[in-house]
Scaffold this active site. Sequence first.
Site, PDB file in Angstrom:
ATOM      1  N   SER A 116       0.829  -1.204   0.000  1.00  0.00           N
ATOM      2  CA  SER A 116       0.000   0.000   0.000  1.00  0.00           C
ATOM      3  C   SER A 116       0.862   1.252   0.000  1.00  0.00           C
ATOM      4  O   SER A 116       1.987   1.253   0.533  1.00  0.00           O
ATOM      5  CB  SER A 116      -0.861  -0.008   1.265  1.00  0.00           C
ATOM      6  OG  SER A 116      -1.427   1.251   1.472  1.00  0.00           O
ATOM      7  N   TYR A 140      -1.793   0.287  10.097  1.00  0.00           N
ATOM      8  CA  TYR A 140      -2.073  -0.481   8.875  1.00  0.00           C
ATOM      9  C   TYR A 140      -0.853  -0.423   7.937  1.00  0.00           C
ATOM     10  O   TYR A 140      -0.349  -1.452   7.478  1.00  0.00           O
ATOM     11  CB  TYR A 140      -3.325   0.081   8.192  1.00  0.00           C
ATOM     12  CG  TYR A 140      -3.466  -0.314   6.753  1.00  0.00           C
ATOM     13  CD1 TYR A 140      -3.733  -1.632   6.410  1.00  0.00           C
ATOM     14  CD2 TYR A 140      -3.289   0.622   5.734  1.00  0.00           C
ATOM     15  CE1 TYR A 140      -3.838  -2.000   5.073  1.00  0.00           C
ATOM     16  CE2 TYR A 140      -3.396   0.267   4.409  1.00  0.00           C
ATOM     17  CZ  TYR A 140      -3.672  -1.046   4.082  1.00  0.00           C
ATOM     18  OH  TYR A 140      -3.763  -1.411   2.765  1.00  0.00           O
ATOM     19  N   LYS A 144       2.059  -3.344   6.551  1.00  0.00           N
ATOM     20  CA  LYS A 144       2.457  -3.570   5.147  1.00  0.00           C
ATOM     21  C   LYS A 144       3.970  -3.405   4.998  1.00  0.00           C
ATOM     22  O   LYS A 144       4.630  -4.168   4.284  1.00  0.00           O
ATOM     23  CB  LYS A 144       1.722  -2.583   4.230  1.00  0.00           C
ATOM     24  CG  LYS A 144       0.210  -2.785   4.174  1.00  0.00           C
ATOM     25  CD  LYS A 144      -0.145  -4.064   3.447  1.00  0.00           C
ATOM     26  CE  LYS A 144      -1.611  -4.357   3.444  1.00  0.00           C
ATOM     27  NZ  LYS A 144      -1.973  -5.612   2.807  1.00  0.00           N
TER      28      LYS A 144
END
Length: 330
Positions: A116, A140, A144
């Site tokens: 991402s 988040y 990643k």
Amino acid sequence: MTILVTGGAGYVGSHTVKKLKEKGYSLVVYDNLSSGHREALEGVPFVEGDLLDGKLLSHTFCSFRVTDVIHFAGLSIVGESMLQPDKYYLNNVVGTLTLLNTMLAHKARRIIFSSSAAVYGEAEGVPILEECPRNPANIYGQTKAIVEKILEDYGKAYGLGYVSLRYFNACGADESGSIGEDHRPETHLIPLVLQTALKKREEICIFGEDYATKDGTCIRDYIHVNDLADAHLLAMEHLRSDRVSDVFNLGNGNGFSVREVINTAAEVTGTVISSETAPRRIGDPEVLVAGSAKARDILGWRPKYTELRKMIETAWQWHVKYPQGFGGRN
Ligand code: UDP
């Protein structure tokens, strides 16, 4: 050769599965249906399972003779990740480790990973290039970034071939109208704006109008979900033929503000979309715009959807047909 598609019942996953199927790839989807939809996978081999269930995963590798993996499965709500980091580290990091170790045990040596733009955090410049440092602004993005690092280490130590694809803002829907974006709860801007156009919501909250941007709202690079899907097929072919591991940004290189998205959606839907200013959302970078020349040069990726209007049109088509999402056709 059979591809295991984790999270294949989700938004980007299901669009990629549709393309893989159309091109005749052998595949099996592995998904715990925590956010994906079984209805998005008509006629596709499917195993309902969790990444943390190493036994079932291993059994699936054996029964389907899995050779390659496209790994979409993971939690992806930024706000939730800030409040429940345990859940994100467990699912996104430990879950991926279980998957990678299962791959090694079964001699599956190629993986395409859904990364991402969130790995960059606050951009140092625009557009963002792949060599910019990973500096995530939220948990988040942190999960990643950790998985990207693990892939590098597994590549060096075990010869695992990987491609990490850093998505910018996925949007739109397949033009067949059969699959689209359906998150529950929905947190993404475009579907929320379209739900407002459908009168399922009274208004859209704009998270911050005091950013140092042209109209004060955050800027994002929106990329059509089918263009993302194409990139996965190209990345798989790249790994199968060259075995060179790499990382690519996937975006359009154009930034649109939250206000511009709302105005374009109002034009597309022919409705008035009410909005209200709300506080900034914790963990939101101000501007995220991709430099995607590398994916174009090395993978030969050519995004077909370049206009925001067209992307929103395809999303609107899905929302009008399925106002309640999967299982709720109009
Ligand atoms: N956003 C907003 N209102 C909403 C949802 C999102 O103002 O109800 C903003 C959000 O702050 C961000 C942009 O829209 O600047 C895109 O957010 P989204 O959640 O769609 O994707 P993200 O960039 O977080 O991956």
